[in-house]
Design a protein around this motif. Structure first.
Motif, PDB file in Angstrom:
ATOM      1  N   TYR A   1      -8.926   7.641  -5.989  1.00  0.00           N
ATOM      2  CA  TYR A   1      -7.504   7.652  -6.326  1.00  0.00           C
ATOM      3  C   TYR A   1      -6.928   6.260  -6.239  1.00  0.00           C
ATOM      4  O   TYR A   1      -7.337   5.437  -5.420  1.00  0.00           O
ATOM      5  CB  TYR A   1      -6.726   8.564  -5.359  1.00  0.00           C
ATOM      6  N   LEU A   2      -5.911   6.065  -7.078  1.00  0.00           N
ATOM      7  CA  LEU A   2      -5.195   4.797  -7.092  1.00  0.00           C
ATOM      8  C   LEU A   2      -3.709   5.124  -6.990  1.00  0.00           C
ATOM      9  O   LEU A   2      -3.173   5.862  -7.833  1.00  0.00           O
ATOM     10  CB  LEU A   2      -5.481   4.053  -8.408  1.00  0.00           C
ATOM     11  N   ALA A   3      -3.064   4.623  -5.922  1.00  0.00           N
ATOM     12  CA  ALA A   3      -1.627   4.872  -5.744  1.00  0.00           C
ATOM     13  C   ALA A   3      -0.880   3.658  -6.292  1.00  0.00           C
ATOM     14  O   ALA A   3      -1.202   2.521  -5.937  1.00  0.00           O
ATOM     15  CB  ALA A   3      -1.305   5.061  -4.274  1.00  0.00           C
ATOM     16  N   VAL A   4       0.101   3.894  -7.174  1.00  0.00           N
ATOM     17  CA  VAL A   4       0.816   2.797  -7.829  1.00  0.00           C
ATOM     18  C   VAL A   4       2.321   3.074  -7.748  1.00  0.00           C
ATOM     19  O   VAL A   4       2.756   4.220  -7.929  1.00  0.00           O
ATOM     20  CB  VAL A   4       0.425   2.692  -9.320  1.00  0.00           C
ATOM     21  N   THR A   5       3.037   1.995  -7.511  1.00  0.00           N
ATOM     22  CA  THR A   5       4.500   2.172  -7.550  1.00  0.00           C
ATOM     23  C   THR A   5       5.143   0.909  -8.103  1.00  0.00           C
ATOM     24  O   THR A   5       4.595  -0.188  -7.981  1.00  0.00           O
ATOM     25  CB  THR A   5       5.055   2.474  -6.147  1.00  0.00           C
ATOM     26  N   GLY A   6       6.313   1.104  -8.756  1.00  0.00           N
ATOM     27  CA  GLY A   6       7.048  -0.042  -9.298  1.00  0.00           C
ATOM     28  C   GLY A   6       8.443  -0.064  -8.652  1.00  0.00           C
ATOM     29  O   GLY A   6       8.585   0.200  -7.465  1.00  0.00           O
ATOM     30  N   ALA A   7       9.406  -0.334  -9.494  1.00  0.00           N
ATOM     31  CA  ALA A   7      10.775  -0.375  -8.962  1.00  0.00           C
ATOM     32  C   ALA A   7      11.516   0.907  -9.294  1.00  0.00           C
ATOM     33  O   ALA A   7      12.737   0.912  -9.489  1.00  0.00           O
ATOM     34  CB  ALA A   7      11.495  -1.583  -9.553  1.00  0.00           C
TER      35      ALA A   7
ATOM     36  N   PRO B   1      13.452   8.040  -1.780  1.00  0.00           N
ATOM     37  CA  PRO B   1      14.900   7.811  -1.927  1.00  0.00           C
ATOM     38  C   PRO B   1      15.208   6.388  -2.395  1.00  0.00           C
ATOM     39  O   PRO B   1      16.269   6.135  -2.971  1.00  0.00           O
ATOM     40  CB  PRO B   1      15.436   8.037  -0.503  1.00  0.00           C
ATOM     41  N   GLY B   2      14.302   5.461  -2.145  1.00  0.00           N
ATOM     42  CA  GLY B   2      14.533   4.076  -2.603  1.00  0.00           C
ATOM     43  C   GLY B   2      13.208   3.478  -3.018  1.00  0.00           C
ATOM     44  O   GLY B   2      12.196   4.180  -3.142  1.00  0.00           O
ATOM     45  N   ASN B   3      13.204   2.153  -3.242  1.00  0.00           N
ATOM     46  CA  ASN B   3      11.937   1.504  -3.620  1.00  0.00           C
ATOM     47  C   ASN B   3      10.947   1.565  -2.474  1.00  0.00           C
ATOM     48  O   ASN B   3      11.328   1.526  -1.301  1.00  0.00           O
ATOM     49  CB  ASN B   3      12.190   0.035  -3.976  1.00  0.00           C
ATOM     50  N   CYS B   4       9.693   1.617  -2.848  1.00  0.00           N
ATOM     51  CA  CYS B   4       8.616   1.674  -1.858  1.00  0.00           C
ATOM     52  C   CYS B   4       8.538   0.319  -1.163  1.00  0.00           C
ATOM     53  O   CYS B   4       8.536  -0.736  -1.808  1.00  0.00           O
ATOM     54  CB  CYS B   4       7.305   1.999  -2.571  1.00  0.00           C
ATOM     55  N   VAL B   5       8.436   0.335   0.159  1.00  0.00           N
ATOM     56  CA  VAL B   5       8.348  -0.903   0.936  1.00  0.00           C
ATOM     57  C   VAL B   5       6.866  -1.230   1.220  1.00  0.00           C
ATOM     58  O   VAL B   5       6.426  -2.358   1.101  1.00  0.00           O
ATOM     59  CB  VAL B   5       9.147  -0.770   2.242  1.00  0.00           C
ATOM     60  N   ALA B   6       6.124  -0.214   1.626  1.00  0.00           N
ATOM     61  CA  ALA B   6       4.702  -0.432   1.931  1.00  0.00           C
ATOM     62  C   ALA B   6       3.965   0.893   1.833  1.00  0.00           C
ATOM     63  O   ALA B   6       4.580   1.961   2.012  1.00  0.00           O
ATOM     64  CB  ALA B   6       4.547  -1.013   3.326  1.00  0.00           C
TER      65      ALA B   6
END
Length: 1342
Positions: free
Chosen positions: A28-34, A54-59
């Protein structure tokens, strides 16, 4: 490097992108943007789940096993946990009031550390669900951190502090740094003692410029590493290997440093990978590779050899720059984020999965793509997209199977398209699967299931649709299996190899091996099989005759075996391990039987897996999912023979012979064209029993013996007999014997041993195979033993050899017995046997043996009985038995024996007998000696000397005559005995030099002898004799001097000798001396011109000789000697003609006029007055040349003309006679008549007949020799004096002068010589000629 998938910016909505791979499996590959969403994709780019935040991913971070993904977001105090096994998301309340900024799972256990912007820390133990909040760990935001293997947690914050805590949150160490820390990692530094096993060093980037190393064991000695300003900022770094750190800088450079205490801070390697900037570095420990990205490309290096670039991936569409790189743990996939907001995933390592069936291969080209190709038959490759990442692949003639775990998916391979057929679930996890045309066989958990691939095709009976092996009652596990067109073959842990025949649906063959069989590899037909057992030994098994052959030098690391698929190369296979391929050849039919040989090895590039072998070309699969072809080093000759040196050709020849490729070897031999190569090929053909080909080779090199031998045996069907013959031809006689004895014709072994004269072996064989041959072999053996001197055994074998019914053979044996008896000292037996035996030769042989043994009387007796009189007499002489010798003498031919006898008789004073014996012995000197000294018979002695030309005898006779005072005879015999000096002295003393000179002249004598005689005569003033001997010894000037001094009485002979001298000397000075003498310049008395003529002839100066000849002839003519003048001119004419010198016209004319004069007498004598008159007219017209007979000739002319009716001519010559100077000289008989003619002239004249000129055909009078038409001198007939005619031509066979055939024939009725050369001639010798152009060529000077 293949791109597996890309996620574009529109799916991720904004930058920066964060992503993280699932630990360990990388599924698996976890991906996040803004966009407040974490999306989870599988490794093929399919979205599997998402987490709304609820907001942008921090870590975000995966735990060590890859089971849980933890995420923290802005505006939330919750930690989101996503479970990979259930795809469910759960939330965990952190209990923290302030915003979370940092999150990290531990390397050991399941501890999760979470830091906040205010410097607080939470440690959560997932196993116990215990939360440990630690307030005020830092005073400002926690930005980075890392765990080590002992669960120590290091953290860095914006308060420029680094803290180290245990898993309970207690601070153990802390230190401050000069600027903001980032990118913190735990590692092990290299130390001298190398004992430190724990990860005790913290590395951290400080202020983006320096690398800070803090060793927990030495907290007071931190290390600050600074780098060159031009490198730019530190972007990222990684530890690897034995304490090395790779650091990437923003300017595009990456550097490797060592942390070994002695080398610390040294740059071990530096490279500018990217021109403008570098954004990330990633290291894959599984692949031992590193990737750097920057500008718009990724560059991949091998950690073992950083200088070499392993691959470059260009991303031309990424214009905003690249982001972060990350590998999966297994190194298969590499992910890259970009500044534009997209994400790319590349395939960096594929599982090497591939299979082959016949010449078709199938191999994995991407995670979900299999390519099927058949390069040999030049079919286009087909790509098949599959549903799962396969663990195994199999290909058949028409099908493809891929699968994982216990499932397999089957596809039908059509002409252009591929159709999915079905999927099959098996009863266990499949280890491997094999396909052929209709059936598939899968191996799982020690069992094999054989089943139809397409059951509906065959309308098969149910029991033939599928079957499970082994049967339930068989307590064994199957470890390997293979499927061919006809058989399912499998090997078990009990060492059994079973052949199951699919067509009959039953077992047909089994072979039991002592230990278990790990792997089997049948050849394309299934008639041969290579198997590897648990001891890693390799064997070739032939089910046809149930034989196994161990493979020599078989490496224990061998992974697999491939058989050659090229139909011509049966028996070639390769065994391969990770870095080498070994070529083996199974030689089935050789003289020594079947065996396997190692032909050679070939290096294989890194991570190449061989799939298919076809005609020496090995098709391999590589890690990147491509195919690569390698030529085996043992097949280098296939790459072409052009521009190959003779030494390489010889090596190639050895290869081809090992591989049994005789036609290729033939080509090489033709190029090499030397006998050793041809013989090597021929021997190999014999070794492999290729008789026809061997005949062809031996015929080429002209070995007729081998061709004939092979032609005789080529039709033999008995394998052992044929092999025996071939082994014999290759000189391996023991092998040949074994093969003969195993064949249908064992007697051949006996025949061979007899032919080789191996009598020992032959006797052993004869006892078993042909007892009736024993006597004959014994005799041959005895002969050999006798030759080598083993007389005892020879006697025994000769006695054994007596048959009693074969007379000739028995006589030979008895002769042997006699010889051996004598040799061994049993003389009486031996002699008796020899005397009884009919053979003379035996008596001679035994006699010789006895003579050597000094048994003379017996030896002589045997010689005499054998009629060897010479030998008998010589032995009798040795034992002084003269009486016996005298008896035998008449039969004796040897001079030696006669000589011995003669000496004995002379000693006894019996001279007559002695002389007779000496004569028989041809000892002439002794005969002469006795005749002179004892028998006083000099006449006999002299006659013997004259007959035998004996030098010593001549000396003896000379001495005898000297004593008698007969000096002449003494000189003669001294010369005969070559004692010339003594003879000369004797001749001088007793004034007998003439005798000496005469004797010397008749012998072949040296120049010195002649000179000494000449000097003697010179002293005595005997000039002629002195000159003669000076001439003989070649002193020409002295010889000439003496000849010219001779008194005039000897003149003629002396002058002739002088001419001979000058002729031999060829010296101009001597020539001029002699010419002066002949001309009378020295003494005022000119000598006869004939001598001058002879001189010129001797000097071969023919032109001068011709001139002299003309002068001589003129003198002779003037004297009235017309015949002499004619002969001189004729001989000169003939000489010049033979020397091919032009004849002076004066000479030719004079000869013609003289010849015409000679013809007159012949014609008048024959009563032919007309011819006579015509010739006389010619002579009278040249009357000045006959000054001494003018009146008689003119008188004859008048009379003959009158008689012939030429009245006018008669009148004109009569008028000439009336001149006052001639008138009184006319013969009284004719005077009146002539006067009357003049007074009463009658001018009537018979017209002269005209005939054509042979040159131009002009008609002219027949006696005219100059043609008015062509102005040529016409040859004249020597019989009539007329000019020649073309159609009536002959020549005198002696002098070659022409004549009219008809006229010459008439003349020869009365004459018997040629009128020109006076040689005897009759008309039978004349031949009429049609070809006479050579006589029309003018030899005369015009």
């Amino acid at each position: 490097m293949k791109r597996v998938f890309s996620l574009q910016e529109k799916t991720l909505l904004g930058t920066p992108i964060r992503f993280t791979w699932q630990k360990t499996s990388g599924n698996y590959l976890a991906v996040t943007g803004a966009n407040h969403i974490v999306k989870i994709f599988d490794r093929h780019g399919q979205k599997r789940s998402e987490i709304n935040l609820p907001g942008n991913c921090v870590a975000m971070d995966w735990d060590k096993d890859g089971d849980i993904l933890a995420v923290i977001a802005e505006k939330s105090s919750c930690i989101y946990l996503w479970d990979a096994n259930t795809s469910k998301t759960s939330q965990l309340d952190s209990g923290m009031r302030d915003q979370m900024s940092f999150l990290l799972w531990s390397k050991v256990g399941s501890f999760l550390a979470v830091g906040t912007v205010k410097g607080n820390l939470l440690i959560y133990n997932r196993q116990t669900s215990r939360k440990i909040p630690v307030l005020g760990k830092h005073t400002k935001r926690i930005t980075c951190g890392c765990w080590n293997a002992e669960n120590l947690l290091a953290l860095g914050g914006e308060d420029k502090m680094i803290t180290v805590s245990n898993q309970e949150g207690d601070t153990i160490r802390q230190t401050s740094v000069r600027s903001d820390p980032s990118d913190m990692q735990f590692s092990m530094m290299r130390t001298d003692d190398r004992t430190a096993s724990a990860e005790s060093t913290i590395s951290v980037v400080v202020g983006k410029k320096t690398l800070f190393l803090f060793n927990l064991n030495e907290p007071d000695n931190p290390i600050d590493l600074e780098f060159q300003q031009r490198y730019g900022n530190i972007v990222c770094y990684n530890w690897y290997g034995d304490g090395y750190i790779m650091i990437g800088f923003s300017c595009g450079i990456f550097v490797v440093i060592s942390t070994h205490i002695r080398e610390i801070g040294q740059e071990i390697f530096q490279a500018r990978d990217h021109k403008d900037n570098l954004t990330s570095i990633a290291i894959s420990y599984a692949l031992n590779k590193t990737a750097t990205c920057g500008d718009n490309c990724i560059k991949i290096h091998d950690l073992a050899e950083l200088k070499d670039m392993y691959a470059i991936i260009n991303l031309d569409d990424e214009n905003k720059g690249l982001g972060t790189l990350s590998w999966t743990d297994d190194g298969q996939l590499l992910a890259l984020s970009t500044q534009r907001g997209s994400l790319h995933v590349f395939l960096t390592k594929l599982p090497i999965l591939g299979a082959a069936c016949s010449t078709r291969i199938a191999y994995l080209t991407s995670l979900l793509e299999v390519t099927v190709a058949n390069h040999v038959e030049e079919e286009l490759p087909i790509t098949v997209s599959v549903d799962v990442e396969p663990n195994f692949v199999a290909v058949g003639l028409y099908h493809l199977a891929v699968g994982m775990n216990n499932r397999a998916w089957f596809y039908v391979l059509g002409e252009n398209a591929v159709k999915k057929l079905k999927d099959v679930e098996y009863l266990g996890t499949v280890t491997s699967i094999c396909l052929h045309s209709d059936y598939a066989a899968a191996l799982f958990e020690g069992r094999v299931q054989l089943h139809l691939i397409e059951s509906e095709i065959l309308d098969a009976q149910e029991e033939r649709e599928t079957r499970l092996f082994p049967a339930l009652d068989d307590k064994c596990r199957i470890l390997c299996h293979a499927l061919t067109g006809d058989f399912l073959i499998y090997g078990t842990d009990t060492g059994v190899i079973q052949y199951f025949y699919i067509e009959d649906w039953q077992f047909v063959n089994d072979y039991r091996h002592p230990v278990s069989v790990k792997k089997i590899f049948p050849d394309p037909n299934g008639t041969r099989l290579v198997f590897i057992d648990e001891k890693s030994d390799g064997f070739v098994y032939c089910p046809v005759n149930d034989a196994t052959y161990e493979i020599p030098d078989f490496s224990p690391t061998i992974k697999g075996v491939l058989w050659e698929n090229w139909p011509m190369d049966k028996g070639v296979f390769i065994a391969y391990d990770d870095d080498k391929v070994y070529t083996y050849v199974f030689h089935k039919d050789t003289i020594q039987g079947s065996k396997v040989i190692l032909a050679g090895g070939t290096k294989v590039p890194f991570s190449h897996k061989p799939l298919l072998l076809y005609n020496g070309e090995l098709t391999c699969q590589t890690q990147s999912g491509k195919i690569n072809n390698i030529y085996l080093s043992t097949h280098s000759f296939l790459e072409g023979l052009k521009d190959v040196g003779p030494n390489e050709l010889r090596q190639m020849l050895t290869q081809t012979l090992m591989l049994k490729r005789f036609s290729d070897a033939w080509e090489m031999c033709q190029i090499l064209n030397d006998n050793t190569a041809w013989n090597e090929l021929a021997r190999a053909c014999l070794h492999h029993m290729e008789v026809e080909f061997a005949i062809r080779v031996y015929r080429t090199i002209g070995n007729a013996g081998m061709v004939m031998s092979l032609e005789e045996i080529k039709g033999i069907e008995d394998h052992n007999l044929l092999a025996g013959h071939l082994a014999m031809f290759t000189n391996d006689f023991n092998l040949a014997q074994d093969l003969y004895l195993a064949s249908s014709c064992p007697v051949a072994a006996l025949e061979m041993r007899r032919d080789l004269q191996h009598w020992d072996s032959a006797l052993q064989l004869a006892k078993r195979l042909a007892p009736d041959q024993i006597p004959f072999i014994s005799k041959e053996y005895a002969v050999q033993l006798e030759f080598t001197g083993d007389y005892v055994n020879a006697l025994a074998h000769y006695e054994k050899g007596i048959t009693g019914d074969n007379k000739e053979h028995d006589e030979a044996c008895l002769a042997g017995v006699a010889r051996m008896s004598v040799r061994m000292g049993d003389i009486r037996r031996g002699v008796n046997q020899a005397l009884k035996h009919p053979s003379r030769v035996l008596k001679r042989d035994c006699g010789a043996i006895l003579e050597n043994m000094k048994q003379f009387s017996e030896a002589a007796q045997l010689y005499e009985k054998g009629l060897y009189y010479d030998k008998a007499a010589s032995v009798y002489i040795r034992c002084k038995n003269w009486a016996k010798v005298g008896e035998l003498l008449p039969h004796v031919s040897s001079p030696k024996i006669h000589l011995q006898y003669a000496k004995a008789k002379e000693a006894d004073g019996r001279y007559k007998e002695a002389v007779a014996a000496y004569e028989n012995a041809k000892q002439w000197n002794s005969v002469i000696r006795i005749y002179l000294d004892h028998l006083n018979n000099p006449e006999k002695a002299v006659s013997i000397v004259r007959e035998t030309k004996s030098l010593d005898g001549a000396k003896m006779v000379a001495r005898f005559f000297l004593q008698l005072g007969d000096y002449g005879s003494a000189i003669q015999f001294l010369v005969m005995s070559k004692c010339n000096n003594e003879a000369f002295t004797l001749a001088q003393q007793h004034n007998k030099m003439e005798i000496y000179a005469d004797i010397i002249g008749s012998e072949d004598t040296t120049n010195e002898d002649y000179q000494s005689i000449a000097l003697h005569f010179e002293g005595e003033k005997r000039h002629f004799q002195a000159g003669k001997f000076f001439l003989l010894c070649g002193q020409y000037s002295r010889a000439l001097k003496h000849f010219l001094k001779c008194p005039s009485s000897e003149d003629n002979v002396a002058i002739e000798m002088a001419i001979e001298t000058v002729g031999q000397a060829k010296d101009e000075l001597l020539t001029s001396q002699l010419i002066d003498y002949l001309m009378g310049e020295s003494d005022g008395m000119p000598k006869d011109a004939k001598y001058l003529f002879r001189l010129y002839m001797a000097l071969k100066q023919y032109r001068e000789a011709a001139r002299t000849a003309i002068i001589i002839a003129r003198e002779e003519q003037s004297s009235g000697n017309y015949r002499n003048a004619h002969d001189v001119l004729f001989s000169m004419y003939a000489e010049l003609k033979s020397q091919k010198i032009k004849i002076p016209s004066e000479m030719a004319t004079n000869l013609m006029i003289l010849h015409s004069y000679i013809l007159v007498k012949i014609h008048v004598k024959n009563g032919d007055h007309m011819k006579g008159a015509r010739m006389l007219i010619r002579v009278a017209n040249n009357i000045s040349k006959f000054p001494s007979h003018i009146v008689p000739i003119l008188t004859s002319t008048v009379i003959e003309c009158h008689r012939a009716g030429l009245k006018n001519s008669a009148f004109s010559f009569a008028a000439m006679l009336m001149r006052p100077e001639y008138r009184n000289k006319i013969d009284a008989k004719y005077k009146k008549k002539i006067e009357a003619m003049v007074r009463r002239p009658d001018t009537s004249e018979t017209e002269e007949a005209t005939t054509p000129c042979p040159f131009c055909g002009f008609l002219l009078p027949e006696c005219e020799l100059l043609c008015p038409g062509c102005k040529n001198n016409i040859p004249y007939c020597i019989a009539t004096g007329r000019h020649m005619l073309k159609d009536d031509w002959t020549v005198c066979p002696h002098c070659d002068f022409p004549a009219l055939y008809s006229e010459f024939k008439i003349m020869l009725n009365t004459e018997n010589t040629c009128p020109m050369c006076s040689e005897r001639l009759n008309f039978a010798q004349l031949k009429k000629m049609s070809e006479f152009t050579q006589y029309l060529r003018t030899e005369v000077e015009q």
